[in-house]
Write an enzyme that holds these catalytic residues in place. Structure first.
Site, PDB file in Angstrom:
ATOM      1  N   HIS A  20      52.412  53.062  81.697  1.00 57.91           N
ATOM      2  CA  HIS A  20      51.834  52.616  80.430  1.00 57.91           C
ATOM      3  C   HIS A  20      50.923  51.422  80.724  1.00 57.91           C
ATOM      4  O   HIS A  20      51.341  50.276  80.633  1.00 57.91           O
ATOM      5  CB  HIS A  20      52.940  52.214  79.454  1.00 57.91           C
ATOM      6  N   GLU A  70      50.923  56.856  79.139  1.00 64.49           N
ATOM      7  CA  GLU A  70      51.071  56.550  77.728  1.00 64.49           C
ATOM      8  C   GLU A  70      50.317  55.273  77.389  1.00 64.49           C
ATOM      9  O   GLU A  70      50.115  54.411  78.235  1.00 64.49           O
ATOM     10  CB  GLU A  70      52.554  56.425  77.339  1.00 64.49           C
ATOM     11  N   HIS A  91      62.811  55.565  74.759  1.00 64.54           N
ATOM     12  CA  HIS A  91      62.996  54.171  74.383  1.00 64.54           C
ATOM     13  C   HIS A  91      64.486  53.858  74.251  1.00 64.54           C
ATOM     14  O   HIS A  91      65.160  54.344  73.351  1.00 64.54           O
ATOM     15  CB  HIS A  91      62.267  53.777  73.097  1.00 64.54           C
TER      16      HIS A  91
END
Length: 237
Positions: A43, A70, A190
């Site tokens: 990310h 991401e 997450h």
């Protein structure tokens, strides 16, 4: 079989703390694959506080499983992913200074924007996944925007799991069924961990992928990276 994609942001954070190349991010990525990971997630953020743009370019030829990038689809991010062409791009609504992803998209409010981004990814042959909560309308609109998958934001599940696992997972079961009903694949991520992952996996039908970074890297400090990846994979059997 649900794939395990290892998010290596925390490895980059540790490396950057000394301004050198220890730990070696590229070696960790290839070791994760060697130890059984089904993919590598990064990310990159605008401030490059962990994954740097250069890391993404250098990882691309090394990742032999599935490369998932991401991030918020800013012009710079889109330029990067269209050059690198990973297997999957996960679109998250993070503000530039966000410490971590803390919510899914309000898809309705961003419908035109997300549709245009998904169209560009499809033209480049890149699978798209939109990061969402468990709101059924957001999931249906993600399908209308043309996404291939949604990634369910699982922090609410992780927070409630210790007190009431069944109540914690129930909205995600409903969300997954809604996604499948409109032709979407389902990813999740997450705060998934060795504590709560197996239960989540047993209750979510046809889960395609989980992306796990923080908890997995923390576990690896005690168990070692190879054993940790094996244990996470065991949760997904």
């Amino acid at each position: 079989m649900t794939n395990l994609s290892v998010n290596i942001n925390k490895i980059a954070t540790l490396r950057n703390a000394r301004g050198e190349n220890v730990p070696d991010l590229l070696k960790v990525a290839t070791d994760c694959e060697r130890f059984g990971a089904d993919g590598i997630t990064v990310h990159p953020r605008p401030d490059e506080r962990h994954i740097r743009r250069d890391d993404v370019y250098r990882l691309r030829p090394l990742v032999k499983t599935e490369f998932n990038i991401e991030g918020y689809p800013s012009p710079d991010f889109m330029k990067l992913v269209l050059q690198v062409r990973p297997e999957q791009v996960t679109l998250v609504p993070d503000a530039p200074g966000a410490i971590t992803s803390n919510a899914g998209w309000n898809v309705g409010e961003n419908m035109e924007f997300l549709t245009s981004i998904v169209d560009r990814l499809r033209e480049a042959g890149i699978r798209s996944s939109i990061f969402v909560g468990t709101d059924i309308e957001d999931i249906r609109l993600a399908a209308r925007a043309g996404a291939d998958r949604v990634e369910l934001f699982t922090k609410p599940y992780a927070d409630l799991y210790p007190k009431n696992p069944e109540a914690a997972v129930a909205p995600f079961v409903e969300a997954a069924h809604a996604a499948f009903s409109v032709g979407l694949g389902v990813n999740a991520g997450h705060d998934l961990s060795l504590v709560n992952l197996a239960f989540f996996h047993r209750n979510i039908p046809r889960l395609s992928e989980v992306s796990i970074g923080h908890a997995l890297i923390c576990d690896a400090l005690y168990l070692g990276l190879e054993k940790t990846i094996r244990e996470y994979k065991q949760c997904l059997k």
